[in-house]
Design an enzyme around this catalytic site. Sequence first.
Site, PDB file in Angstrom:
ATOM      1  N   ASP A 112      -1.477  -5.531  -5.537  1.00  0.00           N
ATOM      2  CA  ASP A 112      -2.881  -5.283  -5.246  1.00  0.00           C
ATOM      3  C   ASP A 112      -3.693  -5.518  -6.515  1.00  0.00           C
ATOM      4  OD1 ASP A 112      -4.038  -2.984  -2.717  1.00  0.00           O
ATOM      5  OD2 ASP A 112      -4.928  -4.794  -3.539  1.00  0.00           O
ATOM      6  N   GLU A 113      -5.000  -5.735  -6.325  1.00  0.00           N
ATOM      7  CA  GLU A 113      -5.787  -6.246  -7.460  1.00  0.00           C
ATOM      8  C   GLU A 113      -5.813  -5.338  -8.693  1.00  0.00           C
ATOM      9  OE1 GLU A 113      -7.060  -5.456  -4.550  1.00  0.00           O
ATOM     10  OE2 GLU A 113      -8.534  -3.906  -4.963  1.00  0.00           O
ATOM     11  N   SER A 117      -8.033 -11.919   3.932  1.00  0.00           N
ATOM     12  CA  SER A 117      -7.522 -10.573   3.699  1.00  0.00           C
ATOM     13  C   SER A 117      -8.650  -9.559   3.811  1.00  0.00           C
ATOM     14  CB  SER A 117      -6.918 -10.532   2.284  1.00  0.00           C
ATOM     15  OG  SER A 117      -6.364  -9.292   2.009  1.00  0.00           O
ATOM     16  N   LYS A 145      -2.292   1.483  -2.599  1.00  0.00           N
ATOM     17  CA  LYS A 145      -2.745   0.468  -3.568  1.00  0.00           C
ATOM     18  C   LYS A 145      -2.192   0.752  -4.965  1.00  0.00           C
ATOM     19  CE  LYS A 145      -6.892  -1.310  -3.165  1.00  0.00           C
ATOM     20  NZ  LYS A 145      -8.317  -1.686  -3.191  1.00  0.00           N
ATOM     21  N   LYS A 148       1.798  -9.661  -2.351  1.00  0.00           N
ATOM     22  CA  LYS A 148       1.004  -9.726  -3.582  1.00  0.00           C
ATOM     23  C   LYS A 148       0.879  -8.318  -4.175  1.00  0.00           C
ATOM     24  CE  LYS A 148      -3.625  -9.764  -3.317  1.00  0.00           C
ATOM     25  NZ  LYS A 148      -4.042  -8.340  -3.296  1.00  0.00           N
ATOM     26  N   HIS A 207      -7.998 -13.642  -7.197  1.00  0.00           N
ATOM     27  CA  HIS A 207      -8.513 -12.496  -6.433  1.00  0.00           C
ATOM     28  C   HIS A 207      -9.963 -12.293  -6.869  1.00  0.00           C
ATOM     29  CE1 HIS A 207      -9.138  -8.535  -4.745  1.00  0.00           C
ATOM     30  NE2 HIS A 207      -8.028  -8.694  -4.052  1.00  0.00           N
ATOM     31  N   ARG A 208     -10.829 -12.028  -5.917  1.00  0.00           N
ATOM     32  CA  ARG A 208     -12.274 -12.046  -6.245  1.00  0.00           C
ATOM     33  C   ARG A 208     -12.914 -10.654  -6.248  1.00  0.00           C
ATOM     34  NH1 ARG A 208     -15.042 -14.031  -0.537  1.00  0.00           N
ATOM     35  NH2 ARG A 208     -14.163 -12.310   0.670  1.00  0.00           N
ATOM     36  N   LYS A 244       0.875  -1.184   0.000  1.00  0.00           N
ATOM     37  CA  LYS A 244       0.000   0.000   0.000  1.00  0.00           C
ATOM     38  C   LYS A 244       0.904   1.224   0.000  1.00  0.00           C
ATOM     39  CE  LYS A 244      -3.745  -2.532   0.566  1.00  0.00           C
ATOM     40  NZ  LYS A 244      -4.899  -2.626  -0.322  1.00  0.00           N
TER      41      LYS A 244
HETATM   42  C1  CAP Z   1      -6.832  -5.801   1.386  1.00  0.00           C
HETATM   43  C2  CAP Z   1      -7.031  -5.723  -0.115  1.00  0.00           C
HETATM   44  C3  CAP Z   1      -7.673  -6.935  -0.695  1.00  0.00           C
HETATM   45  C4  CAP Z   1      -8.973  -7.257  -0.036  1.00  0.00           C
HETATM   46  C5  CAP Z   1      -9.858  -8.078  -0.942  1.00  0.00           C
HETATM   47  C6  CAP Z   1      -7.822  -4.483  -0.498  1.00  0.00           C
HETATM   48  O1  CAP Z   1      -6.150  -4.645   1.752  1.00  0.00           O
HETATM   49  O2  CAP Z   1      -5.794  -5.576  -0.772  1.00  0.00           O
HETATM   50  O3  CAP Z   1      -7.848  -6.670  -2.079  1.00  0.00           O
HETATM   51  O4  CAP Z   1      -8.647  -8.047   1.035  1.00  0.00           O
HETATM   52  O5  CAP Z   1     -10.976  -8.481  -0.180  1.00  0.00           O
HETATM   53  O6  CAP Z   1      -7.466  -3.985  -1.557  1.00  0.00           O
HETATM   54  O7  CAP Z   1      -8.729  -4.161   0.232  1.00  0.00           O
HETATM   55  P1  CAP Z   1      -6.099  -4.314   3.318  1.00  0.00           P
HETATM   56  P2  CAP Z   1     -11.309 -10.035  -0.017  1.00  0.00           P
HETATM   57  O8  CAP Z   1      -5.335  -5.421   4.001  1.00  0.00           O
HETATM   58  O9  CAP Z   1      -5.400  -2.979   3.423  1.00  0.00           O
HETATM   59  O10 CAP Z   1      -7.520  -4.278   3.778  1.00  0.00           O
HETATM   60  O11 CAP Z   1     -10.045 -10.639   0.518  1.00  0.00           O
HETATM   61  O12 CAP Z   1     -12.475 -10.052   0.936  1.00  0.00           O
HETATM   62  O13 CAP Z   1     -11.667 -10.532  -1.379  1.00  0.00           O
HETATM   63 MG    MG Z   2      -6.573  -5.297  -2.695  1.00  0.00          MG
END
Ligand code: CAP
Ligand code: MG
Length: 498
Positions: A181-182, A404, A155, A179, A273-274, A153
């Site tokens: 980030d998405e 996560s 992100k 990882k 990743h979902r 982060k």
């Molecule tokens: C978590 C995260 C993940 C989420 C996805 C985000 O960051 O990188 O993408 O966990 O949710 O972008 O929010 P934080 P899930 O650790 O800063 O919250 O795992 O429920 O699919």
């Molecule tokens: Mg994320």
Amino acid sequence: MQREYIQIGNEEVFNGQYMLAVYKIIPYGDQTVEEAASEVAAESSNGSNVHVGTGTPFSNTMGAIVYKIDEQKQLAWMAYPWRIFDRGGNIQNILTFIAGNVYGMSNLAGLKLLDVQFPPEMLAQYDGPNVTLDDMRHYLKAYDRPILGTIIKPKIGLSATEYAELCYDYWIGQGDFVKNDEPQADQDFAPFKVMVDAVRSAMDRAEQLTGNTKIHSFNVSSADFDIMIERADYVKSKMKPGSYAFLVDGLMAGWTAVQTIRRRYPDVFLHFHRAGHGAFTRKENPFGFTVQVLTKFARLAGASGIHVGTAGVGKMDGDAHEDIHALKHCLMTRSEGDYFEQFWSKVPSTDSDVETMVNSERKIWEAGPRELSLLRKNASKLDVHTTANRADWRVMNKCTPIVSGGMNPALLGEFIDVAGTIDFIITMGGGVHSHPMDTTAGAKSVLEAFNTWQEGKTLTQGANDGVGFDTELQSALRFYDKKGTQANRIEQIVKDTK
Ligand code: CAP
Ligand code: MG
Ligand code: MG
């Protein structure tokens, strides 16, 4: 009402030739659930909104069968002859049938796919995972704890070098897994290939310093398959085997992207990743499917790991019951669901050897996560009797629950108790990079929080016991306490899931 789809009490549906599904159906107006279910069965299999005269004796056998109805609860159980699904193990095709047009039907005020069951004969048609958590544990030599991970982060917005330096900072704090980030991809301020090169050099330096192996999950989701393959190939050419995973935004890039990566790179951990799942899975949404359904299809598709939520402990919506069931659908040979028990072996469940294995799995769960962790504490390899399931007996390999979303060191131990296992990857983004000292301290405080849990101590005891990185854990606890870690909510969740 399309009466030909209603066959209440039909026992044929359990003969292995049918995939079973259960929907919650909320009809508009004064339609009964049965009437609406007959329309859903038609539209999601071989029919339409009207009866056509062009059907043949064979095509008529390819229709879904509504075999059970609960008008009170607005539930309908349906059986799909899995021969209607595209051959060659195609997941996208199944969901186009059962979670496609049906959501647009004007006679419905709600349609939620609650659970599915794949018969053993159908399992044999699908890839399932190849690389598993066991492989990751062997690579990291980490057997007695969850795989500790982070998401870098902010992100988005860091340069490739700034990004890689944070990977280094995390890894030298004893973190295992980083990882992308998405949404990270090939932005002009952090070109993908430059990021990969920078991550490799950061990984080499961190492994040199710590003596431990590290893993990075690269997001290869892209505009088209050629670019996706080009990115994946670049990672493969620059990283050591085992040191990388491929992350795919499974719902946004799509199931074909997931299965392409699974098949083109069978020896790489496939990280599903979902992002976007909430539009289908949130309880407030009367249309969609559950976390359990998504998780079962991810394992069938061959994801090595999928995000399963944090059982209401973290920042994302979700509930303990749903998320813990999803976690078990990832790991177990036989996993109970809300409506179906899913048996993940192609060998009949009555086979005595498989029965023995399923029972030994159950004993591991009943013993509790700390027992399992201590059993493996000095393991130099995974003892086959302490893993949650085994790839033999033609069991579809396990998928790794990835936990996560708003997690932080103060929540780790309690989450393990809620989950009942240590067999998952946990990734903390904000929960590590917001540590009042720095990212390295954030990483250290996570490992110290785990050690504290493993020793059976409270977090405060662990922070003050003079062993390990207390300052990092101590300052983490002060910080997160200020932030209100929802620790009190966890006690409630633990009570709820007992
Ligand atoms: C978590 C995260 C993940 C989420 C996805 C985000 O960051 O990188 O993408 O966990 O949710 O972008 O929010 P934080 P899930 O650790 O800063 O919250 O795992 O429920 O699919
Ligand atoms: Mg994320
Ligand atoms: Mg300590």
